[in-house]
Design an enzyme around this catalytic site. Structure first.
Site, PDB file in Angstrom:
ATOM      1  N   SER A 190      14.752 -27.211  64.139  1.00 61.68           N
ATOM      2  CA  SER A 190      14.255 -26.364  63.057  1.00 61.68           C
ATOM      3  C   SER A 190      15.397 -25.587  62.401  1.00 61.68           C
ATOM      4  O   SER A 190      15.411 -25.415  61.189  1.00 61.68           O
ATOM      5  CB  SER A 190      13.153 -25.424  63.534  1.00 61.68           C
ATOM      6  N   GLU A 191      16.382 -25.131  63.212  1.00 61.35           N
ATOM      7  CA  GLU A 191      17.575 -24.481  62.666  1.00 61.35           C
ATOM      8  C   GLU A 191      18.799 -24.776  63.525  1.00 61.35           C
ATOM      9  O   GLU A 191      18.690 -24.988  64.735  1.00 61.35           O
ATOM     10  CB  GLU A 191      17.411 -22.954  62.575  1.00 61.35           C
ATOM     11  N   THR A 192      19.944 -24.737  62.866  1.00 62.25           N
ATOM     12  CA  THR A 192      21.259 -24.852  63.505  1.00 62.25           C
ATOM     13  C   THR A 192      22.124 -23.756  62.902  1.00 62.25           C
ATOM     14  O   THR A 192      22.111 -23.560  61.689  1.00 62.25           O
ATOM     15  CB  THR A 192      21.889 -26.236  63.222  1.00 62.25           C
ATOM     16  N   HIS A 222      14.725 -16.287  64.720  1.00 61.07           N
ATOM     17  CA  HIS A 222      15.097 -16.881  66.011  1.00 61.07           C
ATOM     18  C   HIS A 222      16.540 -17.390  66.025  1.00 61.07           C
ATOM     19  O   HIS A 222      17.217 -17.252  67.041  1.00 61.07           O
ATOM     20  CB  HIS A 222      14.051 -17.909  66.479  1.00 61.07           C
TER      21      HIS A 222
END
Length: 107
Positions: free
Chosen positions: A46-48, A77
């Protein structure tokens, strides 16, 4: 070819493979925005996040956050998870860390 080291963590959980997964690159110096986007797309989380030296006075690091499709100005997050990784690696020297993100300073 440069080797890039990253950490894969689960945020907001106390059990393995729970919570929100996040990849954190603690040394993103020299990585272009296009390559950051390609890495995020390849990892497909979902994110990096990519940690860079501070650019704004009063911040400790610059933090760039990417989804597989685009860069985000800020996200909860990834900010929390990146702070955790930096603390575990003794890259935070005080009780607080301030990131420079697309929305400004984030603590």
């Amino acid at each position: 070819m440069r080797t890039l080291r990253y950490y894969l963590v689960d945020v907001f959980t106390d059990r393995l493979f729970g919570g929100n997964p996040l990849a954190v690159f603690t040394d993103a110096n020299g990585i272009s925005k296009a390559l950051m986007q390609s890495i995020a797309r390849e990892l497909n989380l979902s994110e990096t996040t990519f940690v860079l030296p501070a650019e704004v006075p009063g911040t400790d690091y610059r933090l760039r956050i990417f989804t597989p499709a685009s860069e985000l100005p800020m996200a909860g997050h990834p900010t929390v998870g990146t702070a955790f990784v930096l603390a575990k690696n003794k890259m935070i020297t005080g009780p607080l860390v301030t990131f420079g993100e697309g929305v400004g300073r984030c603590r």
